[in-house]
Motif scaffolding. Structure first.
Motif, PDB file in Angstrom:
ATOM      1  N   LEU A 113       0.821  -1.211   0.000  1.00 53.62           N
ATOM      2  CA  LEU A 113       0.000   0.000   0.000  1.00 53.62           C
ATOM      3  C   LEU A 113       0.855   1.260   0.000  1.00 53.62           C
ATOM      4  N   ARG A 114       1.889   1.276   0.828  1.00 54.68           N
ATOM      5  CA  ARG A 114       2.731   2.471   0.886  1.00 54.68           C
ATOM      6  C   ARG A 114       3.434   2.721  -0.444  1.00 54.68           C
ATOM      7  N   ALA A 115       3.849   1.658  -1.089  1.00 56.29           N
ATOM      8  CA  ALA A 115       4.490   1.806  -2.396  1.00 56.29           C
ATOM      9  C   ALA A 115       3.500   2.339  -3.422  1.00 56.29           C
ATOM     10  N   THR A 119       3.446   5.925  -5.518  1.00 55.26           N
ATOM     11  CA  THR A 119       3.256   6.004  -6.972  1.00 55.26           C
ATOM     12  C   THR A 119       2.261   7.093  -7.326  1.00 55.26           C
ATOM     13  N   GLU A 120       1.152   7.175  -6.581  1.00 54.68           N
ATOM     14  CA  GLU A 120       0.173   8.225  -6.823  1.00 54.68           C
ATOM     15  C   GLU A 120       0.780   9.604  -6.602  1.00 54.68           C
ATOM     16  N   GLU A 121       1.572   9.749  -5.550  1.00 54.97           N
ATOM     17  CA  GLU A 121       2.150  11.049  -5.215  1.00 54.97           C
ATOM     18  C   GLU A 121       3.186  11.487  -6.240  1.00 54.97           C
ATOM     19  N   SER A 122       3.990  10.545  -6.723  1.00 54.61           N
ATOM     20  CA  SER A 122       5.056  10.888  -7.670  1.00 54.61           C
ATOM     21  C   SER A 122       4.565  10.986  -9.107  1.00 54.61           C
ATOM     22  N   ARG A 126       5.752   2.350 -12.114  1.00 56.56           N
ATOM     23  CA  ARG A 126       6.882   1.473 -12.420  1.00 56.56           C
ATOM     24  C   ARG A 126       6.494  -0.006 -12.342  1.00 56.56           C
ATOM     25  N   GLY A 127       5.209  -0.281 -12.453  1.00 55.32           N
ATOM     26  CA  GLY A 127       4.764  -1.663 -12.392  1.00 55.32           C
ATOM     27  C   GLY A 127       5.169  -2.440 -13.630  1.00 55.32           C
ATOM     28  N   ASP A 128       5.254  -3.764 -13.481  1.00 59.74           N
ATOM     29  CA  ASP A 128       5.596  -4.599 -14.628  1.00 59.74           C
ATOM     30  C   ASP A 128       4.360  -4.817 -15.500  1.00 59.74           C
ATOM     31  N   THR A 150       0.299   6.146 -16.666  1.00 59.63           N
ATOM     32  CA  THR A 150       1.560   5.432 -16.486  1.00 59.63           C
ATOM     33  C   THR A 150       2.749   6.269 -16.943  1.00 59.63           C
ATOM     34  N   GLY A 151       2.514   7.541 -17.231  1.00 57.86           N
ATOM     35  CA  GLY A 151       3.603   8.462 -17.534  1.00 57.86           C
ATOM     36  C   GLY A 151       4.204   8.313 -18.910  1.00 57.86           C
ATOM     37  N   ARG A 152       3.459   7.711 -19.846  1.00 53.32           N
ATOM     38  CA  ARG A 152       4.003   7.475 -21.184  1.00 53.32           C
ATOM     39  C   ARG A 152       3.505   8.465 -22.225  1.00 53.32           C
ATOM     40  N   GLU A 153       2.642   9.387 -21.827  1.00 51.67           N
ATOM     41  CA  GLU A 153       2.058  10.306 -22.805  1.00 51.67           C
ATOM     42  C   GLU A 153       3.104  11.253 -23.386  1.00 51.67           C
TER      43      GLU A 153
END
Length: 239
Positions: A113-115, A119-122, A126-128, A150-153
């Motif tokens: 959960l913390r990870a 991810t939401e905050e940053s 980085r998931g597979d 997922t930051g690919r745009e």
């Protein structure tokens, strides 16, 4: 000596984009006044400070409700939080729009959960491949939304920019890696976008270099290249 507990330095997460006109329409459709909404939020959701004036300020867009306020407002208006949110852009906004708890998303993707919250905050996913597929399922993400959260745009925009300004054929495979569509569809769309952009540039040259309007049109075309791409592939995101 008594030690004073310091407040947490962790900032509150930003509120999701609020659709003020939708809140006003939903209230009117229920035949409710701002005072009824305010009372419901005070009585049922433990927000004693909510007044009719605050509800009106939300509906006018002068103030944006916080996450707890948005949830309570949705309850008072008998709707889902997603109906009060403008088009989600971030991972957290998509989750809030669908009313899914962060614990449920973390469990679905197999992440601590913390990870997941980091991810939401940053804003950096980085998931597979397996985790990415699970994320798309649990949040019901359309392909354009998945690429965005997922930051690919940004990478997609750079590829499309190069495709329309140089040789589009060289960018079919890289685009397909980011947007898994049918190859023939991507080829046709890239070729069409390339021809349209070159048309803007040809118009500029034909006007002797003084075609400011055509130049601005070409820049606008590039600025909206991702939007053009999704439109032409017939793939739409969350409305």
């Amino acid at each position: 000596m008594c030690r004073v507990r310091q407040p947490s330095a962790r900032p509150n997460p930003p509120a999701p984009p609020f659709n003020a006109p939708a809140a006003r329409r939903l209230r009117a459709a229920l035949g409710m006044g701002p005072e009824h909404v305010a009372y419901g939020m005070r009585a049922s959701y433990g927000l004693p400070y909510v007044t009719p004036d605050l509800v009106i300020a939300w509906e006018r867009g002068t103030i944006t409700p916080s996450n707890p306020e948005l949830t309570a407002l949705a309850g008072a208006l008998w709707c889902s939080p997603g109906e009060l949110i403008g088009r989600p852009r971030t991972l957290r906004e998509h989750r809030v729009a669908r009313g899914v708890a962060p614990e449920d998303v973390a469990r679905a993707v197999g992440m601590d959960l913390r990870a997941y919250l980091r991810t939401e905050e940053s804003g950096q996913w980085r998931g597979d491949e397996r985790q990415s597929a699970a994320l798309a399922r649990v949040l019901d993400l359309a392909l354009p939304d998945f690429v965005a959260v997922t930051g690919r745009e940004t990478e997609l925009a750079e590829l499309l920019h190069s495709a329309v300004t140089t040789r589009w054929q060289a960018y079919v495979a890289p685009v397909l890696r980011l947007a898994p569509l049918e190859r023939g569809v991507v080829e046709a769309v890239l070729q069409g976008l390339h021809q349209d952009y070159q048309g803007h540039m040809t118009a500029t040259l034909s006007w002797g270099g003084g075609g400011t309007g055509a130049s601005e049109s070409g820049r606008d075309f590039l600025d909206r290249i991702v939007e053009h791409f999704w439109d032409r592939t017939g793939t739409t995101g969350t409305g």
